[in-house]
Design an enzyme around this catalytic site. Structure first.
Site, PDB file in Angstrom:
ATOM      1  N   ASP A 110      62.807 -54.683 -61.855  1.00 16.83           N
ATOM      2  CA  ASP A 110      63.416 -55.642 -62.792  1.00 16.83           C
ATOM      3  C   ASP A 110      63.905 -55.025 -64.097  1.00 16.83           C
ATOM      4  O   ASP A 110      64.292 -55.751 -65.016  1.00 16.83           O
ATOM      5  CB  ASP A 110      62.411 -56.756 -63.114  1.00 16.83           C
ATOM      6  CG  ASP A 110      62.299 -57.752 -61.977  1.00 16.83           C
ATOM      7  OD1 ASP A 110      63.330 -58.062 -61.356  1.00 16.83           O
ATOM      8  OD2 ASP A 110      61.178 -58.203 -61.705  1.00 16.83           O
ATOM      9  N   ASP A 170      68.286 -60.290 -55.667  1.00  8.59           N
ATOM     10  CA  ASP A 170      68.265 -60.258 -57.135  1.00  8.59           C
ATOM     11  C   ASP A 170      68.510 -58.844 -57.668  1.00  8.59           C
ATOM     12  O   ASP A 170      69.032 -58.646 -58.770  1.00  8.59           O
ATOM     13  CB  ASP A 170      66.911 -60.736 -57.680  1.00  8.59           C
ATOM     14  CG  ASP A 170      66.259 -61.850 -56.891  1.00  8.59           C
ATOM     15  OD1 ASP A 170      66.504 -61.949 -55.675  1.00  8.59           O
ATOM     16  OD2 ASP A 170      65.478 -62.604 -57.482  1.00  8.59           O
ATOM     17  N   THR A 230      62.166 -65.017 -46.963  1.00  9.96           N
ATOM     18  CA  THR A 230      62.325 -65.514 -48.330  1.00  9.96           C
ATOM     19  C   THR A 230      60.999 -65.419 -49.074  1.00  9.96           C
ATOM     20  O   THR A 230      59.930 -65.327 -48.477  1.00  9.96           O
ATOM     21  CB  THR A 230      62.840 -66.970 -48.352  1.00  9.96           C
ATOM     22  OG1 THR A 230      63.361 -67.246 -49.661  1.00  9.96           O
ATOM     23  CG2 THR A 230      61.753 -67.986 -48.031  1.00  9.96           C
ATOM     24  N   ARG A 242      69.623 -69.624 -56.344  1.00 10.17           N
ATOM     25  CA  ARG A 242      69.778 -68.519 -57.300  1.00 10.17           C
ATOM     26  C   ARG A 242      70.041 -67.198 -56.580  1.00 10.17           C
ATOM     27  O   ARG A 242      70.720 -66.319 -57.102  1.00 10.17           O
ATOM     28  CB  ARG A 242      68.600 -68.421 -58.263  1.00 10.17           C
ATOM     29  CG  ARG A 242      69.011 -67.717 -59.559  1.00 10.17           C
ATOM     30  CD  ARG A 242      68.092 -67.873 -60.746  1.00 10.17           C
ATOM     31  NE  ARG A 242      66.716 -67.567 -60.450  1.00 10.17           N
ATOM     32  CZ  ARG A 242      65.772 -68.465 -60.249  1.00 10.17           C
ATOM     33  NH1 ARG A 242      66.050 -69.755 -60.337  1.00 10.17           N
ATOM     34  NH2 ARG A 242      64.534 -68.107 -59.982  1.00 10.17           N
ATOM     35  N   TRP A 246      72.921 -64.481 -57.534  1.00 12.35           N
ATOM     36  CA  TRP A 246      72.789 -63.022 -57.775  1.00 12.35           C
ATOM     37  C   TRP A 246      73.774 -62.267 -56.887  1.00 12.35           C
ATOM     38  O   TRP A 246      74.332 -61.235 -57.282  1.00 12.35           O
ATOM     39  CB  TRP A 246      71.359 -62.548 -57.504  1.00 12.35           C
ATOM     40  CG  TRP A 246      70.277 -63.142 -58.367  1.00 12.35           C
ATOM     41  CD1 TRP A 246      69.016 -63.496 -57.948  1.00 12.35           C
ATOM     42  CD2 TRP A 246      70.291 -63.405 -59.784  1.00 12.35           C
ATOM     43  NE1 TRP A 246      68.274 -63.983 -58.989  1.00 12.35           N
ATOM     44  CE2 TRP A 246      69.033 -63.929 -60.141  1.00 12.35           C
ATOM     45  CE3 TRP A 246      71.258 -63.277 -60.783  1.00 12.35           C
ATOM     46  CZ2 TRP A 246      68.719 -64.314 -61.453  1.00 12.35           C
ATOM     47  CZ3 TRP A 246      70.945 -63.660 -62.094  1.00 12.35           C
ATOM     48  CH2 TRP A 246      69.697 -64.160 -62.404  1.00 12.35           C
TER      49      TRP A 246
HETATM   50  N1  GLY Z   1      63.570 -62.595 -59.534  1.00 12.31           N
HETATM   51  C1  GLY Z   1      64.615 -63.241 -60.167  1.00 12.31           C
HETATM   52  C2  GLY Z   1      64.716 -64.689 -59.910  1.00 12.31           C
HETATM   53  O1  GLY Z   1      63.721 -65.382 -59.839  1.00 12.31           O
HETATM   54  O2  GLY Z   1      65.803 -65.171 -59.799  1.00 12.31           O
END
Ligand code: GLY
Length: 387
Positions: A110, A170, A230, A242, A246
């Site tokens: 991250d 992500d 997932t 989300r 990304w």
């Molecule tokens: N790990 C990034 C999110 O929760 O979108």
């Protein structure tokens, strides 16, 4: 007759509202006023706000390694970019320094989210050499997680009972910092890793309709895929909202740095999938496959990322449909349905995001990354309109 006149008047009102130009400056001013409340609260605690809890209190980033920490100083940088008001620059500088030591951590992917959205944004605006060094240091930590057999940066070290070498969609966002690190240093090693990661992800992370799995688990012995699953979506074959954001943002950004047409093609295909799945108010439910009314929570954060990505995609394609869609998303997010009443919600700008539904984390609350990408999208729209 009277009824007909009323209906026609309402329809005329609705259509003039639809055709009304979206006032980006006024919206940014409103957002700035609201975010000032959050800035004051954050100085009072000397902590980084992450989200609101279910009681409406601010949840502060607790760990040194919290993936969301960069978004609050990053949002301050966005407001500094817009206003040139020193209070936003000082706020950004102060709060990003609270987690600066995490740049040397190599136990997660991250780092791009954390350090590019904060120090990286700050460097673009100030050319402060110390910020540049932080971006380079964080990039070194990030590439230490790259495996050349897999052709990817490993996302997580946790969950060893569930996967071996997990890569999540992500992770595409972390590549932005690597592309920039190559520009800053003149050393292409960061960029090459980013490109390899993007290529491997393009090959393995997408279904035929260009929706994306959240997690792909690789075999580090030979780079083959163990499984696709997932962590934050509804189920392994669903499309976590989300995650799609990304993917859209990630491949659009990869095209920015490489001009490789396959990334643009991928972004356009993802864009079509997302567009086809957006509801009437342009803000998705947290997973496109949710059918159960009891868990139909909106995710404003995904919508904010879509808006920002569609605007960048518009700049490369000049396809006005992308700009119109981004404007519609932003109009919706800027309406009373999503935009906090002044002084409410701790000072967060947007309401109604979902962090991690399956783990009961941050459901239907304000979250800092929704505000970050919303501000980014507003600024992108402003710049496009001024061209
Ligand atoms: N790990 C990034 C999110 O929760 O979108």
């Amino acid at each position: 007759m009277k009824k007909l006149i009323i209906v026609l008047t309402v329809l005329a009102g609705l259509s003039s509202c639809k055709n009304q130009d979206f006032d980006v400056d006024a919206t940014l001013k409103k957002a700035e006023n609201q975010f000032s409340v959050l800035l004051d609260a954050s100085y009072a605690e000397n902590k980084i706000p992450r989200s609101l809890d279910e009681h409406g209190n601010i949840d502060w980033a607790k760990r040194k390694m919290d993936w969301t920490q960069g978004f609050f100083p990053g949002a301050c940088w966005k407001l500094y970019e817009h206003t040139q008001d020193a209070k936003w620059k000082e706020g950004a500088h102060h709060f990003q320094n609270l987690f600066i030591d995490a740049k040397d951590i190599n136990t997660t992917h991250d780092l791009g989210f954390m350090f590019y959205c904060s120090f990286g944004e700050g460097y673009k605006l100030t050319k402060n050499e110390a910020y540049k060094q932080v971006v380079i240091d964080a990039s070194e930590s990030l590439i230490s997680r790259y495996d050349s057999v897999v052709g990817c940066i490993k996302s997580w070290d946790f969950g060893k009972d569930r996967w071996t070498f997990p890569v999540i969609i992500d992770n595409m966002l972390n590549l932005e910092m690597l592309f920039e690190a190559s520009i800053l240093t003149g050393n292409d090693k960061y960029k090459h890793i980013a490109i390899n990661h993007a290529n491997t992800t393009l090959k393995n992370h997408f279904r035929d309709d260009y929706s994306t799995w959240h997690v792909v688990d690789y075999n580090p012995e030979d780079g083959s895929v163990f499984k696709k699953l997932t962590h934050q979506g509804l189920h392994n074959e669903s499309s976590w909202a989300r995650g799609q954001s990304w993917a859209l943002y990630g491949y659009t950004m990869c095209y920015r740095y490489t001009k490789d047409p396959k990334y643009l093609e991928q972004a356009k295909n993802i864009a079509a999938f997302v567009k086809a799945n957006l509801p009437e108010d342009f803000v998705p439910i947290w997973d496109f496959d949710v059918k159960d009314k009891d868990i139909m929570y909106k995710d404003a954060s995904a919508a904010a990322v879509y808006a920002s990505a569609y605007l960048e995609l518009y700049t490369y394609t000049k396809n006005t449909a992308y700009k119109e869609l981004a404007e519609n998303i932003l109009k919706s997010l800027s309406s009373d349905a999503y935009f906090s009443e002044f002084g409410k919600n701790g000072g967060f700008i947007l309401e109604h995001s979902v962090g991690n539904f399956p783990r009961n984390g941050e459901i239907d609350v304000s979250i800092n990354y929704a505000d970050y990408y919303y501000l980014e999208a507003l600024l992108r729209l402003k710049h496009i309109n001024e061209e």
